[in-house]
Scaffold this motif. Structure first.
Motif, short mmCIF file in Angstrom:
data_model
loop_
_atom_site.label_atom_id
_atom_site.label_comp_id
_atom_site.label_asym_id
_atom_site.label_seq_id
_atom_site.Cartn_x
_atom_site.Cartn_y
_atom_site.Cartn_z
N GLN A 144 28.83 45.75 38.40
CA GLN A 144 29.62 45.86 37.18
C GLN A 144 29.15 47.06 36.38
O GLN A 144 27.97 47.21 36.08
N VAL A 145 30.07 47.89 35.98
CA VAL A 145 29.73 49.17 35.36
C VAL A 145 29.97 49.18 33.85
O VAL A 145 29.07 49.39 33.06
N TRP A 165 32.39 48.81 40.44
CA TRP A 165 32.59 49.46 41.72
C TRP A 165 33.02 48.31 42.63
O TRP A 165 32.21 47.53 43.10
N GLY A 166 34.31 48.19 42.79
CA GLY A 166 34.88 47.03 43.47
C GLY A 166 36.21 46.72 42.84
O GLY A 166 37.16 47.50 42.93
N HIS A 167 36.30 45.59 42.11
CA HIS A 167 37.54 45.17 41.48
C HIS A 167 37.26 44.79 40.03
O HIS A 167 36.39 43.96 39.74
N ASN A 168 38.02 45.37 39.12
CA ASN A 168 37.85 45.08 37.69
C ASN A 168 38.27 43.65 37.37
O ASN A 168 39.04 43.03 38.11
N VAL A 169 37.77 43.15 36.23
CA VAL A 169 38.05 41.76 35.84
C VAL A 169 38.42 41.69 34.36
O VAL A 169 37.75 42.28 33.51
N THR A 178 34.21 29.22 26.67
CA THR A 178 34.40 29.53 28.09
C THR A 178 35.41 30.67 28.26
O THR A 178 36.22 30.95 27.37
N PHE A 179 35.36 31.28 29.45
CA PHE A 179 36.26 32.38 29.79
C PHE A 179 36.93 32.09 31.13
O PHE A 179 36.36 31.42 31.99
N THR A 180 38.15 32.62 31.30
CA THR A 180 38.89 32.46 32.54
C THR A 180 39.28 33.83 33.09
O THR A 180 39.77 34.68 32.33
N ASP A 181 39.08 34.04 34.39
CA ASP A 181 39.49 35.28 35.04
C ASP A 181 41.02 35.27 35.17
O ASP A 181 41.59 34.49 35.93
N VAL A 182 41.68 36.16 34.42
CA VAL A 182 43.15 36.23 34.44
C VAL A 182 43.62 37.58 34.98
O VAL A 182 44.76 37.99 34.73
N TYR A 189 44.97 43.44 38.66
CA TYR A 189 44.19 43.44 39.89
C TYR A 189 44.68 44.53 40.83
O TYR A 189 45.88 44.77 40.99
N ASP A 190 43.74 45.21 41.47
CA ASP A 190 44.05 46.27 42.44
C ASP A 190 43.31 45.95 43.73
O ASP A 190 42.09 45.80 43.73
N GLU A 191 44.02 45.84 44.83
CA GLU A 191 43.39 45.54 46.12
C GLU A 191 42.44 46.64 46.55
O GLU A 191 41.46 46.40 47.24
#
Length: 611
Positions: A144-145, A165-169, A178-182, A189-191
Motif C-alpha cells: 500500500q502506497v 502497487w497492485g489494486h487500489n481500494v 467499521t469499513f467496507t471495501d466498495v 476497481y481495475d484488473e
C-alpha cells in the motif's frame, strides 16, 4: 555535468559554509540594502517561544513496524519508494486517529495470517492509541502506497481511499467503527496491476460530490526490470543500485468523476488529464492556486517536469506548469519531485508551493505571484541550503503559533548501500525545520527543535495534526522498516491559536476546497481544507491558525466551494457563478470551532491549557 548556480551552491554549502552560500544565493536586485539588515535573527521575534518536538510513539502505543522491502539492500525500486500515512478522525469524536500503511518483502514469505498489514489506531483522548485494525475491517496486506480521506457519499463519515502497487481500494466508512471495501461497487476497481502513488479528493466541477484524482508512478513489471548495475539508470555515483525511475515506463494519472450515486466514471481523457502523457507522478494536491474559486491540481513528478492542471471551469483541465513556472527549477532543469506542501507563507493571499526533491539538489519554494505564475524563491528565501538529503514528506506548520507558517521536511535516502561508502550521504537522515522569519525568508533551526527532529530514520510520509487537542500542531512520520514517529509539539501553544472544522451542506460534506481567511489586526492568513499533500499522505482536515499574542480573531471568513448561480441569468447563455461566503467577527482565541455551511458556528470548544 551542467555547471549551474544550483550545482555550485550545493557543493559550496559544504566547502564554504551555509551563511556565505546564503549571501551568494541572494539575487543582486535584493542587495539594495545592507547585508546586515537582511541577516536572520538568532532569537525568536517578540511573542515567540521555545518549541521542541519529542517522539512519543512508543508511549502512545504506536508500535507497529513498517515492513517495506529489503533492510540492507534494495534490488527493485518498489522496495525503495515507501508509502504514506494519515491523521483522520474516523469516528467523528473530535480526536485524530492514526492510519498506517504497510508493505511486504520480495525475498520473504510470511506465514499465512502473519503478513504485515495496515493499522488503524483509535485515539484514546489521553495521549495514547489503541490498535483497532481487526475490529475495523481494514486489515489487509499488500504494497500500500498512498492514502487520502474524504466523504465521497456525503453521509457524514469520512471514507478512505488507498493506492497500491497492485489494486487500489476504496473503504467506505460505515459510521460504526467499521469499513467496507466498495471498490468494485463504486466502479474504481481495475484488473490491471498498477503502481498507484498520491491521491487527492477534489470537487472539480463543484457539484457537491467529491471526485478523485489518482497518480500512478511507474508501469512496473518486475520481470522486465534490469538488475542493479546493468545500465546507466542502475547506478548512483558509481555504485550499483536498483534501477529507475529513468529507463522505466511512466504511469498515467487518472481522474474519476463522482456520479452522485456512490459510483464513479473515469473521465481522464474527457477532462484532458491524459494529455500530459505518462509521468513518474508521486504526490497530488488540489487547491485553488489562481483564486478563481475553482480547484486546480498540482502533481510532483519524479525525474520529469511537474504538472499544474488549471481548472477550466467546464470539466476540463490544462497543464500550465511550464508557463506558470512551477514545473522545473529556476535553471529550467527537471527534478526528482517527491512531496508537496501548500500554504501562504508570506500572507499575501496567494497559495505557495514547497516541493521536496532528491539528494544533490535543493527543494523548491515556488512563490505565487497572484497572476497565475510562480517565482522560484528557493535561494532568496533561505530554504536552498540543504542539498545532502532525499526529501519526502513536507508541510507548512506554524509550530510556534506566531501566525507565520514554518516548514517541516522529512528525509530518508533510498539506497541502503550508501552506508558502505564515503559519499557524504547516509541511509537514515534527520528531519529539517525552517522557521518563517516573517519577511519572506526562512532559517534552518532544526538543531534547536529537539530529538524528534535530529533523530535519524529513513522516513517517507508525514501528516500534520493536533492529535492531543492542546492547541499546537504535531507530526506523524512513517519510518521505513521501523516503527512510526509521533512528534509531539511541546511549547507551541504558549502563543494563541484558532482551529476550525468545516462541515458542508450544499458543498461536499468534508468541505474540501473551502477556503478560510483569518484576520488579526492587519495580519491576514488563508488556508483551504485539503486532501492528500505531504507525500502520499493525509493530514488533519481541520484548519489551524497561529495567532501570536492576539486574544481575539477580528474576522473569520469562510468561502464555501458551493456553486451559486444567479437565478436572473440562469436561463441565459451563461449563468453567473459565485461562492457562498460566511463571516464571523470578534471570535475568542484558543478554541476549536465547528462551522456548518449556512448554520454558522455550531460548536466552540475552549482549550485553556498552556504547556
Amino acid at each position: 555535468m551542467k555547471f549551474t548556480r544550483r550545482n555550485f551552491l550545493g557543493w559550496s554549502s559544504v566547502v564554504l559554509g551555509t551563511r556565505l552560500v546564503e549571501l551568494l544565493a541572494t539575487p543582486l536586485r535584493r542587495w539594495s540594502r545592507s547585508v546586515a539588515l537582511q541577516a536572520a535573527p538568532l532569537t525568536p521575534p517578540e511573542g515567540g517561544s521555545p518549541v521542541t518536538f519529542v517522539d512519543v510513539a512508543p508511549q502512545a502505543g504506536l508500535t507497529a513496524i513498517n515492513v517495506w522491502g529489503g533492510v540492507n539492500h534494495k534490488k527493485y525500486i518498489v522496495e525503495a519508494k515507501g508509502s504514506g500515512l494519515a491523521f483522520f478522525d474516523y469516528d467523528q469524536d473530535g480526536w485524530l486517529d492514526v492510519y498506517l500503511t504497510n508493505g511486504l518483502r520480495l525475498d520473504e514469505e510470511f506465514p499465512p495470517g502473519q503478513e504485515p498489514t495496515c493499522h488503524l489506531y483509535k485515539n484514546n483522548r489521553d495521549g495514547t492509541f489503541t490498535d483497532v485494525t481487526e475490529k475495523s475491517g481494514l486489515k489487509r496486506s499488500g504494497w500500500q502506497v498512498g492514502v487520502c480521506v474524504g466523504d465521497y457519499d456525503n453521509d457524514g463519515w469520512d471514507d478512505l481511499f488507498c493506492t497500491y502497487w497492485g489494486h487500489n481500494v476504496l473503504w467506505h466508512n460505515n459510521g460504526d467503527g467499521t469499513f467496507t471495501d466498495v471498490t468494485k461497487r463504486a466502479g474504481l476497481y481495475d484488473e490491471r496491476v498498477r503502481w498507484g502513488s498520491g491521491c487527492t479528493w477534489i470537487d472539480y466541477d463543484r457539484d457537491g460530490f467529491l471526485d478523485l484524482f489518482v497518480g500512478n508512478y511507474i508501469d512496473f513489471d518486475i520481470h522486465k526490470v534490469p538488475a542493479p548495475g546493468e545500465s546507466g539508470y542502475c547506478q548512483w555515483k558509481g555504485i550499483p543500485v536498483m534501477c529507475g525511475p529513468r529507463g522505466l515506463p511512466g504511469g498515467s494519472n487518472i481522474l474519476y468523476h463522482n456520479n452522485g450515486d456512490g459510483t464513479f466514471t473515469d473521465v481522464t481523457v474527457k477532462a484532458g488529464i491524459s494529455k500530459t502523457g505518462p509521468r513518474y507522478s508521486i504526490t497530488a494536491v488540489a487547491y485553488d492556486f489562481d483564486n478563481d474559486g475553482w480547484p486546480d491540481i498540482y502533481v510532483s513528478v519524479d525525474s520529469e517536469a511537474s504538472i499544474l492542471f488549471k481548472n477550466n471551469h467546464d470539466g476540463t483541465f490544462t497543464d500550465i506548469g511550464v508557463m506558470a513556472g512551477c514545473a522545473y527549477n529556476e535553471d529550467g532543469q527537471e527534478q526528482a519531485g517527491m512531496g508537496v506542501a501548500v500554504g501562504d507563507y508570506d500572507c499575501d493571499g496567494n497559495l505557495d508551493i514547497f516541493k521536496t526533491n532528491f539528494a544533490d539538489d535543493t527543494v523548491d519554494l515556488y512563490h505565487n505571484n497572484g497572476d497565475g505564475t510562480f517565482t522560484d524563491n528557493t535561494f532568496a528565501s533561505g530554504v536552498g541550503v540543504n542539498t545532502q538529503y532525499v526529501g519526502w514528506g513536507a508541510g507548512f506548520i506554524d509550530y510556534d503559533n506566531d501566525g507565520w507558517p514554518d516548514i517541516i521536511q522529512i528525509n530518508g535516502h533510498v539506497y541502503p548501500e550508501v552506508d558502505q561508502y564515503q559519499l557524504g550521504s547516509t541511509f537514515k537522515e534527520p528531519r529539517i525545520i525552517y522557521r518563517n522569519l516573517g519577511n519572506g525568508k526562512f532559517k534552518d533551526v532544526s538543531a534547536q527543535m529537539g530529538p524528534g527532529i535530529t533523530e535519524r530514520f529513513s522516513s517517507r510520509g508525514c501528516a500534520l495534526g493536533d492529535y492531543d487537542n492542546d492547541g499546537d500542531v504535531d507530526v506523524l512520520v512513517l519510518n521505513m522498516n521501523d516503527r512510526p514517529s509521533l512528534l509531539r509539539n511541546d511549547g507551541g501553544n504558549r502563543n494563541n491559536w484558532i482551529k476550525i472544522k468545516l462541515l458542508g451542506t450544499r458543498c461536499n460534506r468534508t468541505a474540501i476546497g473551502a477556503r478560510v481567511k483569518v484576520v488579526t489586526g492587519k495580519h491576514v492568513q488563508i488556508d483551504e481544507v485539503h486532501s492528500g499533500t505531504s507525500v502520499m499522505s493525509q493530514g488533519d482536515l481541520r484548519l489551524h491558525f497561529g495567532l501570536g499574542q492576539a486574544k481575539v480573531v477580528d474576522l473569520i471568513e469562510v468561502r464555501w466551494p458551493t456553486l451559486i448561480r444567479d437565478p436572473k441569468t440562469a436561463k441565459g447563455a451563461k449563468a453567473e457563478e459565485n461562492s457562498f461566503i460566511e463571516r464571523f467577527t470578534h471570535v475568542e482565541a484558543n478554541q476549536i470551532l465547528t462551522i456548518k455551511e449556512g448554520q454558522g458556528i455550531i460548536r466552540a470548544e475552549k482549550v485553556t491549557s498552556k504547556a
